[in-house]
Design an enzyme around this catalytic site. Structure first.
Site, PDB file in Angstrom:
ATOM      1  N   ALA A  73      68.030  78.728  42.640  1.00 64.43           N
ATOM      2  CA  ALA A  73      67.741  77.914  41.455  1.00 64.43           C
ATOM      3  C   ALA A  73      68.539  76.614  41.431  1.00 64.43           C
ATOM      4  O   ALA A  73      68.074  75.611  40.886  1.00 64.43           O
ATOM      5  CB  ALA A  73      67.995  78.721  40.190  1.00 64.43           C
ATOM      6  N   ASN A 153      72.235  81.422  30.592  1.00 64.83           N
ATOM      7  CA  ASN A 153      72.937  82.394  31.429  1.00 64.83           C
ATOM      8  C   ASN A 153      74.185  82.953  30.767  1.00 64.83           C
ATOM      9  O   ASN A 153      74.667  84.010  31.158  1.00 64.83           O
ATOM     10  CB  ASN A 153      73.294  81.764  32.782  1.00 64.83           C
ATOM     11  CG  ASN A 153      73.942  80.417  32.640  1.00 64.83           C
ATOM     12  OD1 ASN A 153      73.338  79.480  32.100  1.00 64.83           O
ATOM     13  ND2 ASN A 153      75.154  80.285  33.083  1.00 64.83           N
ATOM     14  N   SER A 201      65.416  82.049  40.719  1.00 62.47           N
ATOM     15  CA  SER A 201      66.484  82.474  41.630  1.00 62.47           C
ATOM     16  C   SER A 201      66.276  83.936  42.016  1.00 62.47           C
ATOM     17  O   SER A 201      66.038  84.779  41.154  1.00 62.47           O
ATOM     18  CB  SER A 201      67.836  82.301  40.937  1.00 62.47           C
ATOM     19  OG  SER A 201      68.847  82.909  41.718  1.00 62.47           O
ATOM     20  N   HIS A 203      68.490  86.196  43.322  1.00 62.97           N
ATOM     21  CA  HIS A 203      69.556  87.181  43.089  1.00 62.97           C
ATOM     22  C   HIS A 203      69.801  87.493  41.614  1.00 62.97           C
ATOM     23  O   HIS A 203      70.642  88.324  41.292  1.00 62.97           O
ATOM     24  CB  HIS A 203      70.862  86.756  43.775  1.00 62.97           C
ATOM     25  CG  HIS A 203      71.566  85.595  43.152  1.00 62.97           C
ATOM     26  ND1 HIS A 203      72.653  85.762  42.332  1.00 62.97           N
ATOM     27  CD2 HIS A 203      71.359  84.267  43.237  1.00 62.97           C
ATOM     28  CE1 HIS A 203      73.093  84.576  41.948  1.00 62.97           C
ATOM     29  NE2 HIS A 203      72.315  83.651  42.487  1.00 62.97           N
ATOM     30  N   THR A 242      63.131  75.582  58.250  1.00 63.58           N
ATOM     31  CA  THR A 242      62.466  76.829  58.649  1.00 63.58           C
ATOM     32  C   THR A 242      62.532  77.835  57.509  1.00 63.58           C
ATOM     33  O   THR A 242      63.597  78.046  56.924  1.00 63.58           O
ATOM     34  CB  THR A 242      63.147  77.408  59.906  1.00 63.58           C
ATOM     35  OG1 THR A 242      63.064  76.425  60.935  1.00 63.58           O
ATOM     36  CG2 THR A 242      62.472  78.695  60.352  1.00 63.58           C
ATOM     37  N   CYS A 329      85.331  79.657  34.842  1.00 63.79           N
ATOM     38  CA  CYS A 329      86.276  79.814  35.941  1.00 63.79           C
ATOM     39  C   CYS A 329      85.732  79.233  37.233  1.00 63.79           C
ATOM     40  O   CYS A 329      86.281  79.443  38.298  1.00 63.79           O
ATOM     41  CB  CYS A 329      86.642  81.279  36.117  1.00 63.79           C
ATOM     42  SG  CYS A 329      85.295  82.402  35.791  1.00 63.79           S
TER      43      CYS A 329
HETATM   44  C1  LIG Z   1      72.259  81.582  38.482  1.00 67.07           C
HETATM   45  C2  LIG Z   1      71.646  80.444  37.789  1.00 67.07           C
HETATM   46  C3  LIG Z   1      71.387  79.247  38.474  1.00 67.07           C
HETATM   47  C4  LIG Z   1      71.743  79.051  39.924  1.00 67.07           C
HETATM   48  O1  LIG Z   1      70.949  79.860  40.747  1.00 67.07           O
HETATM   49  P1  LIG Z   1      71.291  80.065  42.292  1.00 67.07           P
HETATM   50  O2  LIG Z   1      70.087  80.752  42.830  1.00 67.07           O
HETATM   51  O3  LIG Z   1      72.525  80.908  42.318  1.00 67.07           O
HETATM   52  O4  LIG Z   1      71.510  78.723  42.877  1.00 67.07           O
HETATM   53  C5  LIG Z   1      70.809  78.227  37.773  1.00 67.07           C
HETATM   54  N1  LIG Z   1      70.496  78.355  36.475  1.00 67.07           N
HETATM   55  C6  LIG Z   1      70.731  79.482  35.797  1.00 67.07           C
HETATM   56  C7  LIG Z   1      70.331  79.573  34.367  1.00 67.07           C
HETATM   57  C8  LIG Z   1      71.306  80.562  36.423  1.00 67.07           C
HETATM   58  O5  LIG Z   1      71.557  81.668  35.741  1.00 67.07           O
END
Ligand SMILES: *Cc1c(COP(=O)(O)O)cnc(C)c1O
Length: 400
Positions: A73, A153, A201, A203, A242, A329
């Site tokens: 993301a 988040n 994203s 993960h 790739t 942090c």
């Molecule tokens: C985790 C997160 C991101 C970043 O995503 P990544 O895949 O770790 O780069 C961006 N925006 C929000 C709201 C997120 O929770």
């Protein structure tokens, strides 16, 4: 039973075993380059990528041709924001976002400000929501992008995306939403919601790290983006490199699985969340819910504990439960969270806040153990705390 409980599912989630299972063959026997057109290894990889693309698109009510795979993301947000800024430079130089966005959105915006663009940062209410009327009032003929996150988040708050979509459409402005915390957690229909660009994203939804996607609307209107990574012209020229076939397969499986289970999983998470809140506030006073409880992700709770010190609180909990605090942090300095500050919390309360991110693998037993431990640690810290004394005195004065 003594394992540390994981309640930090807004930071990251474990890969679901079924997702890992789907990925496995694409690391080893099915290792082909999806761009290799001349042999079955390539065809097999391409087929897997296109299936994943279809799955991600279906989850959003989009078309496969509207999905661009990225590294996550962070990259999707960078591509959306900088890509629109460059592509629409002739039309205008003004962008609108919100003060509580993820760092990667805020930092992309600040990068553009240094390039001569103008950015409006909308404030939020005490509940963490933007005022759509304020958004509409901020739009000028120069405005080329509105970027408002779907779900926050830190506090899990859901912005009024449908209304933002209508306002954006009415003014002919491109609407991007960072949906890293929302995909697979709340139903999303990019058509019904008027979303033009949407970041995902892997993960955050039980898929692997290092993979994500950007939805890019192809019609009504067709959104133009200037590529930010140049090379072999992969992903319709919008993102060269790739393709990470195993990760893409994982993302596709994770998205499909999360969306399929959403209607059962959301009420389960909400019940656990409500139980946690009830267990804590039933036994402790001086606890504040950060952000709107109604307009919120089912699995998120963010609480401020008056009269305790944030670091001591986290340290006291560390042997039982893995959580995040209201301190950013990510930076070397222990700055209070910009999101909690935007809600109007002072530095002290922001530091004394905890984010509980409840996820797929949490159980009721986790909630019981966590709430008991939180109550115990907060009570212990408050016994020694002059700040808690002061809080009680203020309350006594206020109620006399
Ligand atoms: C985790 C997160 C991101 C970043 O995503 P990544 O895949 O770790 O780069 C961006 N925006 C929000 C709201 C997120 O929770």
């Amino acid at each position: 039973m003594n394992q540390v409980i994981y309640l930090d599912n807004q930071a990251t989630t474990p890969v679901d075993p079924a997702v890992l299972e789907a990925m496995w063959p694409y690391f080893t026997e099915k290792f082909g380059n999806a761009a290799s057109r001349s042999h079955p290894y390539g065809w097999e990889a391409e087929e897997a990528v296109e299936l994943a693309r279809t799955r991600v698109a279906a989850a959003l009510h989009a078309d496969g041709r509207e999905i661009v795979f990225t590294s996550g993301a962070t990259e999707s947000n960078n591509l959306a924001i900088k890509g629109v800024a460059e592509a629409y430079r002739q039309k205008g130089n003004h962008l609108i976002t919100v003060s509580t966005e993820h760092k990667c959105v805020l930092d992309s915006m600040s990068f553009l400000e240094h390039q001569g663009y103008r950015v409006t940062y909308l404030p939020v209410s005490a509940g963490g929501l933007i005022d759509p009327a304020q958004l509409a009032a901020a739009i000028t003929p120069e405005t080329i992008l509105i970027s408002v996150m779907f779900a926050n988040n830190e506090i899990g708050v859901l912005q009024p995306v449908a209304e933002i979509g209508r306002i954006a459409k009415a003014h002919g402005v491109v609407f991007h939403t960072d949906a890293a915390q929302a995909v697979g957690k709340v139903p999303i229909d990019v058509q019904a919601l008027g979303i033009d660009l949407l970041s995902i994203s892997g993960h955050k939804l039980y898929g692997p790290k290092g993979i994500g996607a950007l939805y890019v609307r192809r019609k009504n209107p067709r959104v133009s983006l200037t590529a930010q990574i140049h090379g072999g012209g992969h992903e319709r020229g919008m993102r060269s490199g790739t393709l990470a076939v195993p990760l893409i397969v994982g993302l596709g499986t994770a998205v499909e699985q999360a969306v399929a289970n959403l209607s059962a999983e959301a009420p389960r998470l909400r019940a656990l969340r409500d139980r946690l809140l009830e267990q804590i506030t039933g036994r402790l006073s001086g606890v504040i819910v950060n952000g709107s409880l109604d307009e919120r992700l089912a699995g998120n709770l963010n609480l401020a504990f008056a009269g305790v010190e944030g670091t001591a609180l986290l340290m006291g909990l560390a042997d039982t439960v893995a959580l995040s605090s209201g301190s950013a942090c990510t930076s070397a300095s222990l700055a209070p969270s910009h999101v909690l500050r935007a809600l109007g919390l002072d530095d002290e309360l922001a530091h004394a806040s905890l984010r509980f991110g409840i996820g797929r693998f949490n159980t009721e037993a986790d909630i019981e153990r966590t709430s008991a431990k939180v109550v115990e640690v907060v009570n212990r810290l408050r016994e020694l705390s002059p700040a808690w004394e002061a809080h009680l005195n203020r309350q006594a004065v206020a109620s006399s």
